[in-house]
Design an enzyme around this catalytic site. Structure first.
Site, PDB file in Angstrom:
ATOM      1  N   LYS B 181      37.820  79.840 120.884  1.00  0.00           N
ATOM      2  CA  LYS B 181      36.986  80.592 119.863  1.00  0.00           C
ATOM      3  C   LYS B 181      36.683  80.392 118.567  1.00  0.00           C
ATOM      4  O   LYS B 181      37.668  79.451 118.463  1.00  0.00           O
ATOM      5  CB  LYS B 181      38.630  82.329 119.666  1.00  0.00           C
ATOM      6  CG  LYS B 181      37.683  83.365 118.866  1.00  0.00           C
ATOM      7  CD  LYS B 181      38.817  84.108 118.674  1.00  0.00           C
ATOM      8  CE  LYS B 181      38.820  84.069 116.247  1.00  0.00           C
ATOM      9  NZ  LYS B 181      38.027  83.709 115.734  1.00  0.00           N
ATOM     10  N   GLY B 211      34.939  86.769 118.087  1.00  0.00           N
ATOM     11  CA  GLY B 211      35.403  87.435 117.208  1.00  0.00           C
ATOM     12  C   GLY B 211      35.999  87.548 115.861  1.00  0.00           C
ATOM     13  O   GLY B 211      36.059  86.424 115.807  1.00  0.00           O
ATOM     14  N   PHE B 212      36.763  88.349 115.655  1.00  0.00           N
ATOM     15  CA  PHE B 212      37.696  88.150 113.883  1.00  0.00           C
ATOM     16  C   PHE B 212      39.540  88.245 114.643  1.00  0.00           C
ATOM     17  O   PHE B 212      39.713  88.022 115.964  1.00  0.00           O
ATOM     18  CB  PHE B 212      37.584  88.996 113.784  1.00  0.00           C
ATOM     19  CG  PHE B 212      36.132  90.428 113.029  1.00  0.00           C
ATOM     20  CD1 PHE B 212      35.415  88.828 112.435  1.00  0.00           C
ATOM     21  CD2 PHE B 212      35.789  91.529 112.810  1.00  0.00           C
ATOM     22  CE1 PHE B 212      34.477  88.919 111.786  1.00  0.00           C
ATOM     23  CE2 PHE B 212      34.348  91.476 112.942  1.00  0.00           C
ATOM     24  CZ  PHE B 212      33.236  90.410 112.044  1.00  0.00           C
ATOM     25  N   GLU B 215      41.584  90.871 115.862  1.00  0.00           N
ATOM     26  CA  GLU B 215      41.151  91.439 116.989  1.00  0.00           C
ATOM     27  C   GLU B 215      40.755  90.639 117.985  1.00  0.00           C
ATOM     28  O   GLU B 215      41.115  91.616 119.174  1.00  0.00           O
ATOM     29  CB  GLU B 215      40.018  92.548 116.714  1.00  0.00           C
ATOM     30  CG  GLU B 215      40.002  93.019 115.681  1.00  0.00           C
ATOM     31  CD  GLU B 215      38.369  93.646 115.403  1.00  0.00           C
ATOM     32  OE1 GLU B 215      38.278  94.956 114.449  1.00  0.00           O
ATOM     33  OE2 GLU B 215      36.632  93.276 116.029  1.00  0.00           O
ATOM     34  N   GLY B 217      41.171  86.170 117.937  1.00  0.00           N
ATOM     35  CA  GLY B 217      41.978  85.616 118.092  1.00  0.00           C
ATOM     36  C   GLY B 217      43.524  85.779 118.629  1.00  0.00           C
ATOM     37  O   GLY B 217      44.377  85.079 119.147  1.00  0.00           O
ATOM     38  N   GLU B 255      47.499  71.799 113.390  1.00  0.00           N
ATOM     39  CA  GLU B 255      46.898  71.236 112.311  1.00  0.00           C
ATOM     40  C   GLU B 255      46.469  71.551 111.969  1.00  0.00           C
ATOM     41  O   GLU B 255      45.647  72.311 111.086  1.00  0.00           O
ATOM     42  CB  GLU B 255      45.204  70.304 112.563  1.00  0.00           C
ATOM     43  CG  GLU B 255      45.083  68.922 111.533  1.00  0.00           C
ATOM     44  CD  GLU B 255      44.269  69.627 110.904  1.00  0.00           C
ATOM     45  OE1 GLU B 255      44.690  69.674 109.551  1.00  0.00           O
ATOM     46  OE2 GLU B 255      43.344  68.800 110.779  1.00  0.00           O
ATOM     47  N   CYS B 294      40.198  68.444 105.548  1.00  0.00           N
ATOM     48  CA  CYS B 294      41.677  68.785 106.160  1.00  0.00           C
ATOM     49  C   CYS B 294      42.335  67.699 104.920  1.00  0.00           C
ATOM     50  O   CYS B 294      43.246  67.435 104.661  1.00  0.00           O
ATOM     51  CB  CYS B 294      41.882  69.202 107.538  1.00  0.00           C
ATOM     52  SG  CYS B 294      41.633  70.680 108.036  1.00  0.00           S
ATOM     53  N   GLU B 394      45.795  72.856  98.602  1.00  0.00           N
ATOM     54  CA  GLU B 394      44.226  72.968  98.865  1.00  0.00           C
ATOM     55  C   GLU B 394      43.108  73.115  98.607  1.00  0.00           C
ATOM     56  O   GLU B 394      43.589  75.132  99.371  1.00  0.00           O
ATOM     57  CB  GLU B 394      44.686  72.197 100.756  1.00  0.00           C
ATOM     58  CG  GLU B 394      43.632  71.631 100.545  1.00  0.00           C
ATOM     59  CD  GLU B 394      43.241  71.424 103.125  1.00  0.00           C
ATOM     60  OE1 GLU B 394      44.676  71.517 102.736  1.00  0.00           O
ATOM     61  OE2 GLU B 394      42.256  71.232 103.442  1.00  0.00           O
TER      62      GLU B 394
END
Lengths: 124, 498
Positions: B181, B211-212, B215, B217, B255, B294, B394
């Protein structure tokens, strides 16, 4: 009344109401790290397993607001205001399908405020 | 040289089982470009039903793909790399449009690294082998590798194609089928990639579902039929991913970011040469990808004795950063990836000012006259101390926090005073100092006299809250497979217990 560590804008409160209607009771956990780090994550209450090093900072519009102790080390002097903007953050936060994203705004406490700020307690 | 906004379809679908499949509930969301806030395409707003379908199709494919030879998988990696290379300009323009990063970076770094990633793992899988040991004269122990089966991958929006490649390449190389995803801010580049490489892949080996997070993930990360989850993102979602993995008793690699120190020792100023020039660029690399990395070197630690002279040169270099059209190769800094990211960065610039940090340059939004609706911020340098929030969180934007140190011990103390441990950099002409300091830094990557280079074969991952696992290296092969021990006895005699 102690000085609160977290508060919420009217616009964010209205979004919380919408989400509560759909998902039931809610909780917030402040993320850290990359991408959508330092963002308030809104989950169904109990979805995110709070651990022994998570802290409870107070309630916003009826929802517990939590943060990891490592992160709180740098929030001791900060009042955190949960606001909402248009956008599309990644993450499992509940508002994202609405095309909205909670975000934090910050007020650094004055010395007088710090003297009377609400103590944090362990999340559990 | 200038490129331009590429053409897109009006609407994309999920890529499942080797076919373009509409989301089962028929919902889509609009994907926009951070360059100009303009519409790109409609993207499936998938849910658990689509994830179930993708996992099912992946397992159907796994029946054969799990058993393919290493020669076949190696060749697949090389063919994917070649096909991407043939389409590098198109994919770079797509990535620039989807993410906002400039063509200077997509064409010069992101896509070449994607190609390199596939070639690296194509080489790895063909040349490595398991091991065999003679435990004693009659007993042979074989360590045999087997793919996990079907794995789940959730990728971030800062390097959409490169982070996809970091996850896809080792998983396919080891014979796994994938359900992946992309981030909802940057979904389209992976879909365009599938248009380009889809015919090379056995149907169902690589499935892309959009998708979001909540919903799509979450159903993927918590799915009972995936055998591993790999994630790049922030700590709260990282903990949820590990929580779901614990419930299903499967491995997770994560990560989760960093707050990387970039340490400049006084010897860099001993000469005014090309190395000093390199070190100055090393300081300015906080602005690479608009700081949305990152390992962004977002804390610069500068030895007191050189602070004034070194900073004068560095700030001049920061102020020389060219802005403008992200599709123009000479443009050095482009757009932040989304409106909410833009808002968050601006809120941290405000926090830095409230905390009393001194703005040395920048400190405000950038008005891009060509794209007034895009999300642009000035490269910003603060001076302050390491206990400030801008030194500890961060920000994921072009915001650098600078402080000073007296000696090696203090440099290490400041460098390690962070909840994270992903990247770090140190600059010195003194080899003994380089050894001492690189040994003392608590981070998964120490760049010595360089920064922001990511060659395949150099492992990448975190200490402390920066996550678990190492990518970009052959050691990630074992993150995508079982080790089966086959223990063979050639002794005809019984053990003697019964």
């Amino acid at each position: 009344m102690p000085v609160e560590r977290v508060s919420v804008t009217q616009a964010a409160s209205e979004v919380i109401d919408r989400l509560r209607d759909e998902h039931g009771e809610l909780m917030f956990h402040l993320s850290g790290g990359c991408c959508d780090g330092s963002s308030p994550m809104c989950y169904p209450a109990g979805e995110f397993r709070l651990g022994g090093r998570d802290l409870y900072l107070g309630d916003i519009h009826g929802c517990g607001f939590y943060m990891h102790a490592d992160q709180f080390e740098y929030y001791k002097n900060s009042h955190t205001i949960v606001d909402v903007v248009e956008g599309r953050g990644a993450s499992f936060s509940l508002e994202i399908p609405l095309g909205l994203r909670f975000l934090i705004r910050t007020h650094i406490f004055s010395d007088e405020e710090l003297a009377d700020v609400r103590p944090v307690v362990a999340a559990n | 040289m200038a490129y331009q906004r590429p053409e897109f379809k009006e609407q994309y679908e999920n890529y499942i089982g080797g076919e373009w499949v509409a989301p089962i509930d028929g919902k889509y969301f609009d994907n926009t470009s951070p360059v100009d806030a303009g519409f790109i395409a409609r993207i499936p707003q998938s849910n658990a039903k689509d994830i179930d379908l993708a996992v099912e199709k992946a397992w159907e494919a796994a029946a054969t793909f799990n058993k393919t030879s290493s020669a076949e998988r190696s060749m697949l990696m090389f063919r994917i790399a070649d096909r991407i290379e043939e389409n590098i300009e198109k994919l770079s323009m797509v990535e620039t449009c989807d993410n906002g990063k400039g063509m200077r970076e997509t064409l010069g770094a992101d896509l070449p690294l994607v190609i390199d990633q596939f070639r690296y793992f194509g080489g790895c899988i063909r040349t490595e082998s398991g091991s065999v040991t003679n435990i004693d004269s009659d007993t042979v122990s074989m360590e045999v590798h087997e793919p996990l089966g079907v794995v789940a991958q959730i990728i971030p929006w800062n390097f959409p194609l490169l982070m996809a490649a970091w996850k896809i390449a080792p998983a396919l190389a080891t014979g796994n089928c994938i359900v992946i995803k992309p981030a909802e801010q940057t979904p389209v580049s992976l879909l365009v990639l599938m248009e380009i490489i889809g015919d090379l892949l056995p149907p169902g080996s690589l499935n892309v579902v959009n998708g979001f997070g909540v919903e799509c993930g979450k159903p993927l990360a918590s799915h009972p039929n995936v055998k591993k989850v790999a994630f790049t993102g922030e700590t709260s979602t990282g903990r949820l991913i590990m929580q779901y993995a614990a419930e299903n008793i499967i491995p997770a690699t994560t990560e989760l970011g960093g707050k990387s120190p970039n340490i400049f020792f006084e010897s860099i100023m001993d000469e005014d040469d090309e190395f000093l020039d390199k070190a100055i660029e090393g300081f300015v690399l906080f602005a690479l990808n608009q700081g949305q990395v990152c390992t962004c070197p977002s804390r610069a630690l500068i030895q007191e004795s050189i602070y004034d002279k070194f900073m004068e040169k560095c700030l001049a270099r920061v102020e020389a950063i060219t802005r403008g059209d992200p599709y123009e190769l000479s443009t050095m800094m482009s757009a932040q990836a989304s409106n909410d990211q833009y808002e968050k960065i601006m809120s941290y610039i405000d926090i830095g000012k409230q905390e009393g940090a001194e703005v040395l340059t920048g400190g405000s939004a950038y008005k891009n006259e060509q794209y007034p609706n895009g999300y642009y911020i000035e490269p910003t340098v603060f001076k302050g101390h390491n206990k400030m929030r801008i030194f500890q969180e961060e920000i994921f934007g072009p915001v650098l926090a600078v402080t000073t140190f007296k000696d090696e011990d203090e440099a290490l103390e400041i460098a390690n005073d962070t909840q994270f441990g992903l990247g770090s950099g140190l600059w010195s002409r003194d080899v003994h100092q380089v050894h001492k300091v690189s040994s003392g830094i608590q981070a998964g990557r120490v760049w010595v006299n360089c920064y922001h280079v990511y060659p395949a074969g150099a492992s990448f991952g975190g200490y402390k809250n920066s996550g678990i696992g190492r990518e970009n290296h052959a050691m990630m092969l074992n993150g995508y497979r079982h080790t089966k021990n086959v223990l063979i006895s050639y002794n005809k005699n019984k053990l003697g217990f019964f």
